[in-house]
Write a protein that holds these residues in place. Structure first.
Motif, PDB file in Angstrom:
ATOM      1  N   LYS A  25       0.839  -1.205   0.000  1.00  0.00           N
ATOM      2  CA  LYS A  25       0.000   0.000   0.000  1.00  0.00           C
ATOM      3  C   LYS A  25       0.870   1.251   0.000  1.00  0.00           C
ATOM      4  O   LYS A  25       0.617   2.190  -0.745  1.00  0.00           O
ATOM      5  CB  LYS A  25      -0.947   0.015   1.207  1.00  0.00           C
ATOM      6  CG  LYS A  25      -2.223  -0.734   0.968  1.00  0.00           C
ATOM      7  CD  LYS A  25      -3.231  -0.418   2.053  1.00  0.00           C
ATOM      8  CE  LYS A  25      -4.618  -0.728   1.530  1.00  0.00           C
ATOM      9  NZ  LYS A  25      -5.670  -0.229   2.378  1.00  0.00           N
ATOM     10  N   ILE A  68      -4.976  -4.392  -1.489  1.00  0.00           N
ATOM     11  CA  ILE A  68      -3.969  -4.865  -2.435  1.00  0.00           C
ATOM     12  C   ILE A  68      -3.389  -6.190  -1.964  1.00  0.00           C
ATOM     13  O   ILE A  68      -3.353  -6.462  -0.761  1.00  0.00           O
ATOM     14  CB  ILE A  68      -2.858  -3.793  -2.576  1.00  0.00           C
ATOM     15  CG1 ILE A  68      -1.903  -4.108  -3.712  1.00  0.00           C
ATOM     16  CG2 ILE A  68      -2.123  -3.595  -1.270  1.00  0.00           C
ATOM     17  CD1 ILE A  68      -0.978  -2.953  -4.049  1.00  0.00           C
ATOM     18  N   ILE A  73      -5.083  -5.190  -7.276  1.00  0.00           N
ATOM     19  CA  ILE A  73      -5.601  -4.070  -6.502  1.00  0.00           C
ATOM     20  C   ILE A  73      -7.113  -4.214  -6.529  1.00  0.00           C
ATOM     21  O   ILE A  73      -7.704  -4.428  -7.590  1.00  0.00           O
ATOM     22  CB  ILE A  73      -5.189  -2.717  -7.106  1.00  0.00           C
ATOM     23  CG1 ILE A  73      -3.665  -2.603  -7.176  1.00  0.00           C
ATOM     24  CG2 ILE A  73      -5.784  -1.573  -6.307  1.00  0.00           C
ATOM     25  CD1 ILE A  73      -3.183  -1.411  -7.978  1.00  0.00           C
TER      26      ILE A  73
END
Length: 129
Positions: A25, A68, A73
């Motif tokens: 992230k 994610i 994603i």
């Protein structure tokens, strides 16, 4: 004693997975601008728990929650103002070695239907004239 070792191992494993997710992230947090020519410019602005997508010259904005893993994603509850447009949209992605270029496409999409995005410092749609 055996249960204590299993408990400690389990906690350690969970923390390792959480750290990997947080690092992934962190690599995406910021502003990403598409720069290929096969479709119009789009901007993704990743925050810790949300992402804003801008396109059509900055005139269209959606926001969603995101997560994610090592290959995808996940956008959840993609909203345009107060309307949920999509419950879930999944993207396949890859970062280059220097983590400043993002290759992204809708999961299961055509091989040539991708976006190549570069990490930028400012949103190009926010340019002052």
């Amino acid at each position: 004693m055996k249960h204590t070792k299993i408990f400690i191992f389990t906690i350690g494993f969970i923390m390792l997975i959480a750290c990997e997710t947080n690092e992934r992230k962190e690599n995406l947090i910021g502003i990403w601008e598409s720069y290929e020519t096969h479709h119009s410019k789009a901007v993704l602005i990743f925050y810790k728990d949300s992402v804003i997508t801008e396109y059509l010259g900055g005139g269209m904005h959606t926001n969603s929650k995101w997560d994610i893993d090592e290959e995808k994603i996940y956008f959840k509850n993609v909203r345009l103002k107060d309307t949920v447009l999509k419950k879930n949209i999944n993207y396949e992605y890859k970062l280059n070695e220097t983590e400043d270029t993002l290759f992204i496409k809708v999961e299961g999409g055509k091989e040539d239907d991708y976006s190549k995005m570069k990490k930028v410092l400012t949103n190009p749609f926010d340019a002052k004239y």
